[in-house]
Design a protein around this motif. Sequence first.
Motif, short mmCIF file in Angstrom:
data_model
loop_
_atom_site.label_atom_id
_atom_site.label_comp_id
_atom_site.label_asym_id
_atom_site.label_seq_id
_atom_site.Cartn_x
_atom_site.Cartn_y
_atom_site.Cartn_z
N GLY A 96 44.37 50.17 41.85
CA GLY A 96 43.95 50.79 40.60
C GLY A 96 42.48 50.56 40.37
N LYS A 97 42.07 50.60 39.14
CA LYS A 97 40.67 50.40 38.79
C LYS A 97 40.38 48.91 38.71
CE LYS A 97 37.19 51.54 35.29
NZ LYS A 97 36.92 52.24 34.01
N GLY A 98 39.71 48.38 39.72
CA GLY A 98 39.36 46.96 39.75
C GLY A 98 40.55 46.04 39.93
N GLN A 99 41.68 46.57 40.39
CA GLN A 99 42.88 45.76 40.54
C GLN A 99 43.65 46.17 41.80
OE1 GLN A 99 43.84 46.37 35.85
NE2 GLN A 99 45.52 45.51 37.03
N ILE A 100 44.27 45.20 42.42
CA ILE A 100 45.18 45.43 43.55
C ILE A 100 46.43 44.60 43.33
CG2 ILE A 100 45.54 44.95 46.02
CD1 ILE A 100 42.63 45.57 46.50
N PHE A 101 47.56 45.15 43.74
CA PHE A 101 48.79 44.35 43.78
C PHE A 101 49.45 44.60 45.13
CE2 PHE A 101 52.92 42.64 42.95
CZ PHE A 101 52.72 41.70 41.95
N GLY A 102 49.74 43.52 45.86
CA GLY A 102 50.34 43.63 47.18
C GLY A 102 51.70 42.96 47.25
N GLY A 153 38.65 48.21 47.71
CA GLY A 153 39.95 48.08 47.06
C GLY A 153 39.84 47.79 45.58
N LEU A 154 38.79 47.06 45.18
CA LEU A 154 38.63 46.68 43.79
C LEU A 154 37.55 47.51 43.08
CD1 LEU A 154 38.89 42.81 44.26
CD2 LEU A 154 40.57 44.29 43.14
N ALA A 155 37.30 48.69 43.60
CA ALA A 155 36.29 49.56 43.00
C ALA A 155 36.67 49.92 41.56
CB ALA A 155 36.14 50.84 43.82
N GLU A 156 35.64 50.10 40.74
CA GLU A 156 35.86 50.45 39.33
C GLU A 156 35.37 51.85 38.99
OE1 GLU A 156 35.62 46.49 36.80
OE2 GLU A 156 33.86 46.67 38.12
N GLN A 157 34.81 52.54 39.96
CA GLN A 157 34.38 53.92 39.76
C GLN A 157 34.56 54.69 41.05
OE1 GLN A 157 30.24 53.95 38.68
NE2 GLN A 157 29.67 52.44 40.24
N PRO A 174 29.13 28.39 49.05
CA PRO A 174 29.88 29.66 49.03
C PRO A 174 29.35 30.62 47.96
CG PRO A 174 31.36 27.76 49.06
CD PRO A 174 29.99 27.23 48.80
N ARG A 175 29.58 31.91 48.22
CA ARG A 175 29.18 32.98 47.30
C ARG A 175 30.38 33.45 46.50
NH1 ARG A 175 29.36 38.80 47.24
NH2 ARG A 175 30.92 38.56 48.87
N ASP A 176 30.20 33.59 45.21
CA ASP A 176 31.26 34.10 44.34
C ASP A 176 31.49 35.59 44.63
OD1 ASP A 176 32.97 34.83 42.30
OD2 ASP A 176 31.75 33.99 40.69
N ALA A 177 32.73 35.93 45.01
CA ALA A 177 33.05 37.32 45.35
C ALA A 177 33.39 38.16 44.12
CB ALA A 177 34.21 37.36 46.34
N GLN A 178 33.35 37.57 42.94
CA GLN A 178 33.51 38.29 41.68
C GLN A 178 34.92 38.80 41.43
OE1 GLN A 178 30.89 38.53 39.35
NE2 GLN A 178 29.90 37.10 40.76
N PHE A 179 35.91 38.12 41.97
CA PHE A 179 37.29 38.45 41.57
C PHE A 179 38.17 37.23 41.73
CE2 PHE A 179 37.31 39.55 46.10
CZ PHE A 179 38.57 39.16 46.55
N THR A 180 39.31 37.29 41.07
CA THR A 180 40.30 36.20 41.11
C THR A 180 41.56 36.71 41.79
OG1 THR A 180 39.44 35.02 39.19
CG2 THR A 180 41.77 34.71 39.68
N ALA A 202 47.98 39.38 43.82
CA ALA A 202 47.22 40.26 42.92
C ALA A 202 45.77 39.86 42.97
CB ALA A 202 47.76 40.14 41.49
N ALA A 203 44.89 40.83 42.86
CA ALA A 203 43.45 40.58 42.80
C ALA A 203 42.87 41.44 41.69
CB ALA A 203 42.78 40.92 44.13
N VAL A 204 42.06 40.81 40.84
CA VAL A 204 41.49 41.52 39.69
C VAL A 204 40.02 41.15 39.57
CG1 VAL A 204 41.68 42.01 37.22
CG2 VAL A 204 43.73 41.38 38.52
N ARG A 205 39.20 42.17 39.51
CA ARG A 205 37.75 41.94 39.38
C ARG A 205 37.42 41.43 37.99
NH1 ARG A 205 33.70 42.76 42.42
NH2 ARG A 205 34.80 43.97 43.99
N HIS A 206 36.42 40.55 37.93
CA HIS A 206 35.88 40.01 36.67
C HIS A 206 36.94 39.26 35.85
CE1 HIS A 206 32.55 42.45 37.82
NE2 HIS A 206 33.12 43.60 37.49
N GLU A 207 37.90 38.65 36.52
CA GLU A 207 38.88 37.81 35.85
C GLU A 207 38.71 36.37 36.33
OE1 GLU A 207 41.34 38.09 33.62
OE2 GLU A 207 41.17 40.24 33.20
N SER A 208 39.25 35.43 35.57
CA SER A 208 39.20 34.02 35.93
C SER A 208 40.61 33.44 35.91
CB SER A 208 38.32 33.23 34.94
OG SER A 208 37.01 33.72 34.95
#
Length: 354
Positions: free
Chosen positions: A186-192, A333-337, A162-168, A205-211
């Motif tokens: 939001g910026k690099g974050q989603i809440f549903g 959805g998790l865009a940062e710019q 599997p490929r790491d999708a870079q978010f938790t 919740a999904a957050v980019r670059h988190e573990s």
Amino acid sequence: MTRSAAIVGAGVGGLSAALGLSRAGWRVSVLEKWPQVVGTGAALGLWPDAQSALERLGLGDELRRTAVPYEHGEIRTSEGRRLTPLPVSRIRRTTGRFVLLLSRTSLMNMLLGAVTRHGVTVETDVRITDPQQLATEHDVVVGADGLRSAVRRAYFGDATAPRDAQFTAWRGSVETETNWYGETWGKGQIFGITPMEPGRTNWYAAVRHESPRDDAGLALQHLLALYEGWPAPIEEVLSSSKPEALLQHQVFDLTPPLPSYVRGNAVLVGDAAHAMTPSLGQGACQAVIDGVALAGALAQGDDVAAALRAYDDERRRPTQRLVVGSARASRIGLAEQWLGLRSAVLRMSAPVAR
């Protein structure tokens, strides 16, 4: 002569295939690595095609008694500005059906109960070290063993890791209903927030670059900090969540795609074949459809090889398109710019009210 199938994995796809094959007269054994069939999880959204697949398994009435309709929802910004409706209303208009929501526990109990009533053997605490040996003992081996499938690795090699999708992602539920459903971006974050069952609400919740955090209580505190100041009812939902019910995992998918879901008399279904990010809410749907499609193909005649090719032809391209589409949706959805541009595009794509 009764044909036999060994299904590795007792998840949504594996149990769907087991039930379909049993109803078609096959002798089926399900082999699950965990000590018990795992039914935990948050809410699942079943789109109309997945509902039709469950109806083919004889579970339509039970599904409708258990699930709740997802009637409306929207995407908004972290400042609370509405961007666009979610497509649930459009799906209702075009198909005549709502997306239905229920807990993964309810769906698993539904499938497991039906499998048991049909006399399927489900063995737990079984570690499959040589899937190819199983293939010499059965007419078909079904790899339904998820993201890190032993069956996929045995037949397709380590290059299919599997490929790491870079978010938790974090998921949970609260014992109440809310007056708002949808996703907040939001910026690099989603809440549903979605319905789940009567009196219960699902959240994710999904957050980019988190573990994931080792301690669930600390994870909830961290989420409260990450989503501080976001519009209601996000803080209320997080504050009402219980650490022991929190699910958290780093997200992976299967890219590049497999050249086939079939090798010899081994075949892959669900996440073993096409693990995707959760952004389109299609993982469980496609696992159910896979299982039913595989059983349908194998029920058509005695030529197992031709049936497996037919299954691969039917399922591989559409599911792999969903893997790509879901990965794209995650990036958006998790865009940062370029967040202003993202919001403008979403507002422009919103359907005109009628």
